[in-house]
Design an enzyme around this catalytic site. Structure first.
Site, PDB file in Angstrom:
ATOM      1  CE  LYS A   1      -7.486  -2.636 -17.170  1.00 56.04           C
ATOM      2  NZ  LYS A   1      -8.131  -2.840 -15.857  1.00 56.04           N
TER       3      LYS A   1
ATOM      4  CB  THR B   1      -0.117   2.986  -6.470  1.00 59.31           C
ATOM      5  OG1 THR B   1      -0.762   4.043  -5.755  1.00 59.31           O
ATOM      6  CG2 THR B   1      -0.457   1.663  -5.826  1.00 59.31           C
TER       7      THR B   1
END
EC number: 1.1.1.3
Length: 421
Positions: free
Chosen positions: A206, A15
């Site tokens: 993250k 993607t």
């Protein structure tokens, strides 16, 4: 005179990789004009070269052999294949060859970033990773500028779009976690195996990267407090709402005198809190600076084009900037005595069990005798004789929770509260 050609390789053509190709093609003239260089994809490593793809690519550019990428004389490689193995070995080999690397791989950076940053400095190549945190929000670039004058006192945010979508839907439509997870998978927001998202791993990776940038060090992943959303119920969300709160999966880093505390966990936010207003698959990052105060950055945190945008911005950046050494990444083991949650912090405790063995009066009497302060209480009963209660308390401990379960037959779930905006 024709513009200089920059040869780019791709590791992965899923993607995000497809989005990178689309973005480069659609912005090719603008990039050439601004950079004085044309970006050309010369090789793409894929698992299956025969697979149908959403973006057309010359079959001659595809390879299933990493050695073909190494032999292609690429100047820059964009890594969007994900995972740690064999990705780490590939990225390491590229850096050792003197190739600049752009990556969107938060797991790789959280687990191997200290080594890769050192290696990039040793070989004087760029290691760019804006796309690894919060998709299209350029939070890492902002932080690099922001840190020149401000000391960051705290960073917190919603760093996973899948879980935010699930929590938004559970509240708005009063659906169960499993019902909304199925919707998220059908819409492409959640993977067939959603554990990385719903158990908090994705947000933790993250947060680790943000913390390295903000504080110059982070805790080992094993020392991060991590709780997911899979055990949240419609009852949790309803009680929170009735008490004036909304549940979000909040990742946050705070630095105190005794060290850094990192956590990713479902957290209660007052409805007026800026992060409580972030819905669906959006991400948000809130910074607290000693001079500027609080800043909020929000945008789409995942998906083909937001992540591809960050990747291509990194490409453009490193094509215009000379190499400068990356700040070294460090890990510091948590001082367990210094990073525990303050017993005076407010928490919301959700209690559920048979009202034949537990009544609100008996529970309140027990808590009062145990030294727990109850500031607010909301009680629900249903026709099946089930008691559900939400209490805003301070001073509750794991021992108290165990006694509530043992003596009253209550299931207990406590949530931190983020009061300050």
């Amino acid at each position: 005179m024709s513009a200089e050609v920059v040869r780019v390789g791709l590791l992965g053509l899923g993607t995000v990789g497809g989005g990178v190709i689309k973005t480069i093609r659609s912005q090719q003239e603008k990039l050439a004009s601004r950079l004085g260089k044309r970006i050309e994809i010369v090789k793409a490593l894929v698992r299956d070269s025969e697979k149908e793809r959403a973006v057309h690519v010359d079959p001659a550019l595809l390879t299933t052999d990493f050695e073909d990428v190494l032999r292609s004389d690429v100047d820059i490689v964009v890594e969007v294949m994900g995972g740690v193995e064999p990705t780490y070995d590939y990225v390491r080999a590229l850096i050792e060859k003197g190739c600049h690397v752009v990556t969107a791989n938060k797991e790789l950076l959280a687990k191997k970033g200290t080594e890769l940053v050192d290696l990039a400095n040793q070989h004087q190549v760029h290691l760019a990773y804006e796309a690894s945190v919060a998709g299209g929000i350029p939070i890492l670039s902002v932080l690099r500028q922001f840190l020149r004058t401000n000391d960051i006192q705290g960073v917190r945010g919603i760093l996973n779009g899948t879980t935010n979508f699930i929590l938004t839907k559970m509240e708005a439509e009063q659906l169960s976690y499993q019902e909304v997870l199925k919707q998220a998978q059908e819409l492409g927001y959640a993977e067939a195996d959603p554990r990385s998202d719903v158990e908090g791993f994705d947000a933790m990776y993250k947060l680790y990267i943000l913390t390295q940038l903000v504080y110059g060090e982070s805790l080992p992943l094993a020392d991060v407090v991590r709780k997911g959303i899979a055990d949240l119920s419609a009852g949790h969300i309803r009680i929170a709402s009735e008490l004036g709160y909304r549940i979000k999966l909040i990742a946050q880093a705070n630095q105190a005198e005794k060290g850094i505390r990192l956590s990713v966990e479902p957290t209660m936010l007052p409805l007026s809190h800026p992060l409580a207003q972030i819905h669906d698959a959006f991400n948000a990052v809130q910074l607290s600076g000693n001079i500027v105060g609080d800043l909020l950055f929000t945008g789409r945190g995942a998906g083909e084009l937001p992540t591809a945008s960050a990747v291509v911005e990194d490409l453009a950046y490193l094509l215009t900037q000379p190499f400068t050494p990356h700040p070294t990444w460090k890990e510091k083991t948590a001082d367990k005595a210094g990073v525990s949650v303050d017993s005076e912090e407010h928490v919301l405790c959700y209690l559920e069990g048979s009202c034949h063995t537990a009544t609100p009066d008996r529970v309140l009497h027990f808590l009062q005798q145990a030294g727990v302060s109850v500031h607010k209480l909301k009680v629900q009963f249903d026709l099946g004789g089930v008691l559900r209660a939400g209490l805003i308390v301070t001073g509750i401990s794991e021992e108290h929770e165990s006694l509530l379960k043992k003596d009253f037959g209550l299931e207990v779930r406590c949530f931190p509260i983020l009061e300050s905006a």
